[in-house]
Motif scaffolding. Structure first.
Motif, PDB file in Angstrom:
ATOM      1  N   ASN A  33       0.850  -1.200   0.000  1.00  0.00           N
ATOM      2  CA  ASN A  33       0.000   0.000   0.000  1.00  0.00           C
ATOM      3  C   ASN A  33       0.881   1.244   0.000  1.00  0.00           C
ATOM      4  OD1 ASN A  33       0.657   0.720   2.776  1.00  0.00           O
ATOM      5  ND2 ASN A  33      -0.693  -0.954   3.382  1.00  0.00           N
ATOM      6  N   ALA A  34       0.256   2.412  -0.118  1.00  0.00           N
ATOM      7  CA  ALA A  34       1.001   3.663  -0.235  1.00  0.00           C
ATOM      8  C   ALA A  34       1.862   3.940   1.001  1.00  0.00           C
ATOM      9  CB  ALA A  34       0.048   4.816  -0.489  1.00  0.00           C
ATOM     10  N   ASP A  35       1.315   3.717   2.189  1.00  0.00           N
ATOM     11  CA  ASP A  35       2.087   3.994   3.401  1.00  0.00           C
ATOM     12  C   ASP A  35       3.328   3.113   3.499  1.00  0.00           C
ATOM     13  OD1 ASP A  35       0.498   6.069   4.327  1.00  0.00           O
ATOM     14  OD2 ASP A  35      -0.803   4.729   5.490  1.00  0.00           O
ATOM     15  N   ASP A  36       3.169   1.822   3.213  1.00  0.00           N
ATOM     16  CA  ASP A  36       4.332   0.929   3.241  1.00  0.00           C
ATOM     17  C   ASP A  36       5.367   1.335   2.198  1.00  0.00           C
ATOM     18  OD1 ASP A  36       3.291  -0.531   5.309  1.00  0.00           O
ATOM     19  OD2 ASP A  36       2.588  -2.194   4.059  1.00  0.00           O
ATOM     20  N   PHE A  37       4.893   1.704   1.010  1.00  0.00           N
ATOM     21  CA  PHE A  37       5.778   2.129  -0.064  1.00  0.00           C
ATOM     22  C   PHE A  37       6.573   3.360   0.376  1.00  0.00           C
ATOM     23  CE2 PHE A  37       5.710   2.938  -4.984  1.00  0.00           C
ATOM     24  CZ  PHE A  37       7.079   2.792  -5.026  1.00  0.00           C
ATOM     25  N   LEU A  38       5.894   4.334   0.957  1.00  0.00           N
ATOM     26  CA  LEU A  38       6.563   5.546   1.449  1.00  0.00           C
ATOM     27  C   LEU A  38       7.593   5.229   2.522  1.00  0.00           C
ATOM     28  CD1 LEU A  38       3.593   8.035   1.642  1.00  0.00           C
ATOM     29  CD2 LEU A  38       5.774   8.463   0.500  1.00  0.00           C
ATOM     30  N   ASN A  39       7.224   4.378   3.465  1.00  0.00           N
ATOM     31  CA  ASN A  39       8.156   4.012   4.533  1.00  0.00           C
ATOM     32  C   ASN A  39       9.374   3.280   3.992  1.00  0.00           C
ATOM     33  OD1 ASN A  39       6.766   5.182   6.716  1.00  0.00           O
ATOM     34  ND2 ASN A  39       5.361   3.453   6.789  1.00  0.00           N
ATOM     35  N   GLN A  40       9.174   2.425   3.002  1.00  0.00           N
ATOM     36  CA  GLN A  40      10.294   1.711   2.383  1.00  0.00           C
ATOM     37  C   GLN A  40      11.250   2.701   1.709  1.00  0.00           C
ATOM     38  OE1 GLN A  40      11.114  -1.532   2.302  1.00  0.00           O
ATOM     39  NE2 GLN A  40       9.331  -2.331   3.338  1.00  0.00           N
ATOM     40  N   PHE A  82      16.511   5.286   1.331  1.00  0.00           N
ATOM     41  CA  PHE A  82      17.369   6.430   1.029  1.00  0.00           C
ATOM     42  C   PHE A  82      17.716   7.259   2.271  1.00  0.00           C
ATOM     43  CE2 PHE A  82      15.142   5.678  -3.063  1.00  0.00           C
ATOM     44  CZ  PHE A  82      16.254   5.445  -3.862  1.00  0.00           C
ATOM     45  N   SER A  83      17.371   6.759   3.461  1.00  0.00           N
ATOM     46  CA  SER A  83      17.611   7.473   4.724  1.00  0.00           C
ATOM     47  C   SER A  83      17.039   8.890   4.677  1.00  0.00           C
ATOM     48  CB  SER A  83      19.105   7.522   5.050  1.00  0.00           C
ATOM     49  OG  SER A  83      19.603   6.235   5.226  1.00  0.00           O
ATOM     50  N   LEU A  84      15.765   8.986   4.357  1.00  0.00           N
ATOM     51  CA  LEU A  84      15.097  10.272   4.242  1.00  0.00           C
ATOM     52  C   LEU A  84      14.067  10.450   5.344  1.00  0.00           C
ATOM     53  CD1 LEU A  84      14.448  10.283   0.391  1.00  0.00           C
ATOM     54  CD2 LEU A  84      16.286  11.445   1.627  1.00  0.00           C
TER      55      LEU A  84
END
Length: 135
Positions: free
Chosen positions: A107-114, A119-121
């Motif tokens: 999902n979008a949240d998991d994708f964002l967290n990954q 990239f350590s962002l």
């Protein structure tokens, strides 16, 4: 598998044979595709046929995303086109960062967290945009 991203269409053939023809009836050119080939169209209507790694384009079937020197810019585009998430990157030089490997795609949240971890962002959510910046 057919992917459309920003007026570019990618057609990957996994098995069998497919004949692609121009939509314009005045053009008679066609391409015969074989398994493992990728046809990429451009907004001007022309396209190219190239060899491809099918698993890169079919990993979504197993809820995975395969990265092969994939830029942060490409991932931001995927987030927007797949989940409708608007992502801002304060430092545009970060968009050139690249990564290879695989990651779960649920999902979008998991994708964002990954992406944030990869990239350590720092990830900051506002009411209508996600902001990615250096930690």
């Amino acid at each position: 598998n057919v992917y459309t991203r920003r007026e570019v269409v990618r057609v990957l053939l996994e098995s069998g044979r497919v004949k692609l023809s121009a939509a314009d009836p005045r053009r008679s050119d066609s391409v015969l595709m074989k398994p493992g080939q990728l046809f990429v169209t451009q907004p001007d209507g022309f396209g190219t046929l190239q060899a491809a790694r099918p698993e890169r384009y079919t990993a979504w079937k197993q809820n995975r995303l395969l990265l092969d020197q994939t830029s942060l810019a490409e991932l931001v585009d995927m987030l927007h086109e797949t989940y409708g998430v608007d992502v801002a990157v304060r430092d545009s030089t970060l968009l050139a960062l690249r990564a290879s490997g695989s990651m779960p795609l649920t999902n979008a949240d998991d994708f964002l967290n990954q992406i944030s971890r990869l990239f350590s962002l720092k990830l900051e959510k506002t009411s209508d945009t996600i902001l990615l910046e250096k930690r």
